[in-house]
Design an enzyme around this catalytic site. Sequence first.
Site, PDB file in Angstrom:
ATOM      1  N   LYS A  41       0.875  -1.356   0.000  1.00  0.00           N
ATOM      2  CA  LYS A  41       0.135   0.095  -0.077  1.00  0.00           C
ATOM      3  C   LYS A  41       1.009   1.138   0.046  1.00  0.00           C
ATOM      4  CE  LYS A  41      -1.432   2.443   3.215  1.00  0.00           C
ATOM      5  NZ  LYS A  41      -1.935   3.262   4.588  1.00  0.00           N
TER       6      LYS A  41
ATOM      7  N   ASP B 222      -3.522   4.178  -2.220  1.00  0.00           N
ATOM      8  CA  ASP B 222      -4.575   4.605  -1.278  1.00  0.00           C
ATOM      9  C   ASP B 222      -4.673   5.998  -0.935  1.00  0.00           C
ATOM     10  OD1 ASP B 222      -6.398   4.345   0.902  1.00  0.00           O
ATOM     11  OD2 ASP B 222      -4.693   4.051   2.408  1.00  0.00           O
TER      12      ASP B 222
ATOM     13  N   LYS C 273      -7.578   7.981  -1.604  1.00  0.00           N
ATOM     14  CA  LYS C 273      -8.912   8.193  -1.037  1.00  0.00           C
ATOM     15  C   LYS C 273      -9.558   9.574  -1.708  1.00  0.00           C
ATOM     16  CE  LYS C 273      -7.750   6.201   3.599  1.00  0.00           C
ATOM     17  NZ  LYS C 273      -6.532   6.132   3.518  1.00  0.00           N
TER      18      LYS C 273
ATOM     19  N   ASP D  30     -14.309  14.196  -4.224  1.00  0.00           N
ATOM     20  CA  ASP D  30     -14.410  15.535  -5.021  1.00  0.00           C
ATOM     21  C   ASP D  30     -15.708  15.284  -5.783  1.00  0.00           C
ATOM     22  OD1 ASP D  30     -13.592  17.995  -6.200  1.00  0.00           O
ATOM     23  OD2 ASP D  30     -11.611  17.598  -5.776  1.00  0.00           O
TER      24      ASP D  30
ATOM     25  N   THR E 200     -11.274   3.120  10.289  1.00  0.00           N
ATOM     26  CA  THR E 200     -11.238   2.381  11.384  1.00  0.00           C
ATOM     27  C   THR E 200     -10.717   3.283  12.504  1.00  0.00           C
ATOM     28  OG1 THR E 200      -9.058   1.652  10.296  1.00  0.00           O
ATOM     29  CG2 THR E 200     -10.926   0.281   9.900  1.00  0.00           C
TER      30      THR E 200
ATOM     31  N   ARG F  66       2.055  -0.783  10.785  1.00  0.00           N
ATOM     32  CA  ARG F  66       3.175  -0.954  11.906  1.00  0.00           C
ATOM     33  C   ARG F  66       3.869  -2.093  12.455  1.00  0.00           C
ATOM     34  NH1 ARG F  66      -0.281   3.030  13.774  1.00  0.00           N
ATOM     35  NH2 ARG F  66       0.268   5.258  13.600  1.00  0.00           N
TER      36      ARG F  66
END
Length: 238
Positions: A33, A60, A62, A65, A124, A215
Amino acid sequence: MADERLIAALDVHTMEDVERLVTTLGDSVSYYKVGMELFYSVGAQVVTWLREQGKDVFLDLKLHDIPNTAAGGICSMMRLGATMLNVHASGGYTMMKTAAERMHAEAEKMGIACPKLIAVTVLTSINQEDWEGLGQALQIKSAVVRYAKLAKKAGLDGVVASAQEAALIREVCGEDFLIVTPGIRPAGSDVNDQSRIATPFNALKDGSTHLVIGRPIYASADPKTAALKILEEMEKVK
């Protein structure tokens, strides 16, 4: 061996960091990603480089518009060679439908494989208190399912959603609908800034098709061993 259900998040700042991590992970990870932090730092070169290494890329960014602008942005991102792209479902049915139709038409015109287009439902990191603070009356799970149904109706391939909503989405959107799940934390990992989390095993068991994990891999003292342990857990769910 890599499992395409695992998408390792490259939440780093430089190409040097990217090359170091991807090289370290080797053939244990085939899908990455690239988010805002990295893309806005180094630009399109990171997508090009990853594709040259034979890796799939979830870009990614997002998009959210007006329909024409979002569709134009999706087509520009598609030309970079990404495998999967996304928009915000809250941009609405017309925005999603326009983006999907323009992307498919452009891919056909170029004679290339069309990327998957998915919609972000509810981040999330958002819990029920945050959600209600936005003036939302529906429970998060109900809102996520509504967004998922809208994305499918608009012709998208799937959604980004937490594992807590995966089973509900699978039930209403069918088996071929992608459910890409961030907020994955192997047992014993820190929660960090996520609210609606799950383990890799539980997320896949509940219907997620792809797991975005950052992470727990890149911040580990031994990223490859961390990735392999996650893959072992994922292998328990076919």
